[in-house]
Write a protein that holds these residues in place. Sequence first.
Motif, short mmCIF file in Angstrom:
data_model
loop_
_atom_site.label_atom_id
_atom_site.label_comp_id
_atom_site.label_asym_id
_atom_site.label_seq_id
_atom_site.Cartn_x
_atom_site.Cartn_y
_atom_site.Cartn_z
N LYS A 57 0.83 -1.20 0.00
CA LYS A 57 0.00 0.00 0.00
C LYS A 57 0.86 1.25 0.00
O LYS A 57 0.56 2.24 -0.66
N ASP A 58 1.95 1.23 0.76
CA ASP A 58 2.76 2.43 0.90
C ASP A 58 4.20 2.07 1.23
O ASP A 58 4.60 2.07 2.40
N LEU A 59 4.96 1.72 0.20
CA LEU A 59 6.35 1.32 0.41
C LEU A 59 7.14 1.59 -0.86
O LEU A 59 6.65 1.35 -1.97
N LYS A 60 8.35 2.09 -0.68
CA LYS A 60 9.28 2.25 -1.81
C LYS A 60 10.42 1.27 -1.59
O LYS A 60 10.93 1.17 -0.47
N GLN A 61 10.83 0.62 -2.67
CA GLN A 61 11.89 -0.37 -2.52
C GLN A 61 12.82 -0.32 -3.73
O GLN A 61 12.39 -0.02 -4.85
N LEU A 62 14.08 -0.68 -3.48
CA LEU A 62 15.03 -0.90 -4.57
C LEU A 62 15.50 -2.34 -4.46
O LEU A 62 15.95 -2.77 -3.40
N LEU A 63 15.38 -3.07 -5.58
CA LEU A 63 15.80 -4.47 -5.63
C LEU A 63 17.07 -4.57 -6.47
O LEU A 63 17.10 -4.09 -7.60
N VAL A 64 18.11 -5.21 -5.93
CA VAL A 64 19.36 -5.39 -6.66
C VAL A 64 19.79 -6.85 -6.56
O VAL A 64 19.92 -7.38 -5.44
N ALA A 65 20.02 -7.49 -7.71
CA ALA A 65 20.60 -8.84 -7.70
C ALA A 65 22.10 -8.64 -7.58
O ALA A 65 22.79 -8.43 -8.57
N VAL A 66 22.61 -8.67 -6.36
CA VAL A 66 24.05 -8.43 -6.17
C VAL A 66 24.86 -9.64 -6.64
O VAL A 66 26.06 -9.55 -6.86
N SER A 67 24.18 -10.76 -6.80
CA SER A 67 24.79 -11.95 -7.38
C SER A 67 23.69 -12.70 -8.13
O SER A 67 22.53 -12.66 -7.73
N GLY A 68 24.06 -13.36 -9.23
CA GLY A 68 23.11 -14.19 -9.95
C GLY A 68 22.04 -13.39 -10.67
O GLY A 68 22.22 -12.20 -10.98
N SER A 69 20.91 -14.04 -10.90
CA SER A 69 19.86 -13.44 -11.73
C SER A 69 18.49 -13.82 -11.21
O SER A 69 18.28 -14.91 -10.68
N VAL A 70 17.54 -12.89 -11.39
CA VAL A 70 16.14 -13.14 -11.03
C VAL A 70 15.26 -12.31 -11.97
O VAL A 70 15.67 -11.24 -12.43
N THR A 71 14.08 -12.83 -12.27
CA THR A 71 13.12 -12.08 -13.08
C THR A 71 12.04 -11.53 -12.16
O THR A 71 11.50 -12.26 -11.32
N VAL A 72 11.76 -10.22 -12.31
CA VAL A 72 10.72 -9.58 -11.50
C VAL A 72 9.61 -9.11 -12.42
O VAL A 72 9.85 -8.30 -13.33
N LEU A 73 8.41 -9.63 -12.18
CA LEU A 73 7.24 -9.17 -12.92
C LEU A 73 6.59 -8.03 -12.13
O LEU A 73 6.32 -8.19 -10.94
N CYS A 74 6.37 -6.90 -12.80
CA CYS A 74 5.69 -5.77 -12.17
C CYS A 74 4.40 -5.49 -12.92
O CYS A 74 4.39 -5.45 -14.14
N ASP A 75 3.34 -5.27 -12.16
CA ASP A 75 2.00 -5.08 -12.73
C ASP A 75 1.40 -3.85 -12.06
O ASP A 75 1.23 -3.83 -10.83
N ASP A 76 1.11 -2.82 -12.86
CA ASP A 76 0.54 -1.60 -12.26
C ASP A 76 -0.99 -1.59 -12.37
O ASP A 76 -1.62 -0.55 -12.15
N GLY A 77 -1.55 -2.72 -12.72
CA GLY A 77 -3.01 -2.81 -12.84
C GLY A 77 -3.46 -2.68 -14.28
O GLY A 77 -4.54 -3.12 -14.63
#
Length: 136
Positions: A57-77
């Motif tokens: 509801k109310d959060l800001k975040q920064l995601l960093v793959a400091v090692s390896g790999s990941v897929t992030v799906l983002c959906d704004d509606g």
Amino acid sequence: MIAQGTRVGLVSFKVHANERGSLVAIEGDNDLPFSIRRVYYIYGVRPDVLRGAHAHKDLKQLLVAVSGSVTVLCDDGERKQEYILNRPDQGLLIEGLIWREMKNFTPDCVLLVLASKPYNRNDYIYDYGEFKLHMA
Ligand code: T46
């Protein structure tokens, strides 16, 4: 309608590299649009595991793959976009009401997350229908 203040995007950080190796520094407020109130990291995730599957509801975040790999799906509606995080000098900024799912973790993935607020279970929306209602 997309909720006000909702934003997703990749951010690149300066690398201090020399013969001794590389260093990336991230300062809250200076390099990010928020003060860092919490740090956590996710690792040891099997490739077939889906994590996230919620919005905040109310959060800001920064995601960093400091090692390896990941897929992030983002959906704004309205739109869904996948981001592959596989560089320690690049992060995914997620602000506002965004449904997120993390998948395709490589065994060596360490996903570092810098967050604008302490952990709050009540900030989570786990139901996709409820998430869509928030966007209406
Ligand atoms: C997000 C994505 C990217 C805590 O006790 N403190 C914390 O700060 C966090 C984040 C989690 N926890 C506990 C709550 C659960 O018992 O750790 C357990 C696993 O958390 P969760 O299932 O929420 O993890 P993910 O990977 O599904 O989601 C996490 C964050 O919770 C979420 O905010 O945006 O990473």
